[in-house]
Design a protein around this motif. Structure first.
Motif, short mmCIF file in Angstrom:
data_model
loop_
_atom_site.label_atom_id
_atom_site.label_comp_id
_atom_site.label_asym_id
_atom_site.label_seq_id
_atom_site.Cartn_x
_atom_site.Cartn_y
_atom_site.Cartn_z
N LYS A 169 0.84 -1.20 0.00
CA LYS A 169 0.00 0.00 0.00
C LYS A 169 0.87 1.24 0.00
O LYS A 169 1.95 1.26 0.58
N ASP A 170 0.38 2.27 -0.65
CA ASP A 170 0.99 3.58 -0.63
C ASP A 170 -0.03 4.52 0.00
O ASP A 170 -1.11 4.73 -0.56
N ASN A 171 0.30 5.02 1.17
CA ASN A 171 -0.64 5.86 1.93
C ASN A 171 -2.00 5.18 2.08
O ASN A 171 -3.04 5.80 1.92
N GLY A 172 -1.98 3.88 2.34
CA GLY A 172 -3.21 3.12 2.57
C GLY A 172 -3.91 2.61 1.33
O GLY A 172 -4.87 1.85 1.42
N MET A 173 -3.44 3.01 0.14
CA MET A 173 -4.06 2.59 -1.12
C MET A 173 -3.31 1.38 -1.69
O MET A 173 -2.09 1.46 -1.88
N PRO A 174 -4.00 0.25 -1.95
CA PRO A 174 -3.33 -0.91 -2.52
C PRO A 174 -2.69 -0.60 -3.88
O PRO A 174 -3.34 -0.03 -4.76
#
Length: 188
Positions: free
Chosen positions: A64-69
């Motif tokens: 994840k990048d900043n919570g985004m998969p």
């Protein structure tokens, strides 16, 4: 700034991989020289979710990048005793076509399988694919009754095939007339 984390899915929430899995299927279709139309019926529900629900054991790890998969790896332990010689509905049929499992080995009843590994383009030069592969292999090799691990690479995806071959996997056979390349590795 990129805030990348790698998380093991412990709560069964694989739904967070839906879009990534569908992107992977579209990517594989775009690369395929053999039966690209077969990918039209492949998506999160027909491939990942179905396999996740039917496997003996499964593991999903999400980047994840900043919570985004932005990437994932999906691996399973499969009981193949009753599935030898069976063909999934989406598989191209041809009288000389070999199935998923090779004829060169007495197959055990259980095998490990790395089903999907996908990282979005903009994250590919960060070593994330290698890290996901390493984590998946550690899990697959942790099962004492699993000595053989397979990966099935879609036709046309030469970068993925070369990635796995450079990490100790060996070509086994063409599946469904070359639609998929089966590669394997024995447990350390």
């Amino acid at each position: 700034m990129v805030n990348v984390t790698i998380e093991l899915v412990k709560d069964g929430n694989i739904e967070q991989c839906r879009q990534l899995c569908n992107e992977l299927m579209a990517f594989q279709k775009s690369k395929a020289a053999i039966a690209p139309e077969a990918f039209d019926s492949m998506n999160f529900d027909t491939r990942m979710k179905k396999s996740y629900e039917s496997s003996l054991e499964s593991q999903v790890i999400v980047v994840k990048d900043n919570g985004m998969p932005v990437g994932y790896v999906f691996s399973t332990i499969e009981n193949i005793e009753n599935s030898k010689g069976q063909y999934p509905a989406w598989a191209p049929k041809d009288e000389n076509s070999k199935g998923f499992y090779p004829e060169w080995v007495n197959l055990p009843n259980k095998i490990g399988c790395l089903n999907n590994l996908y990282v979005r383009d903009q994250y590919r030069d960060m070593g994330l694919g290698s890290k996901l592969l390493e984590m998946s292999m550690e899990w697959l090799e942790s099962f004492p009754d699993v000595d053989l691990i397979f990966i099935y690479v879609s036709n046309g995806n030469d970068a993925a095939l070369n990635f796995y071959l450079s990490r100790g996997f060996t070509f086994s056979h063409d599946v469904f007339g070359g639609f998929i390349k089966a590669i394997y590795k024995f447990k350390k």
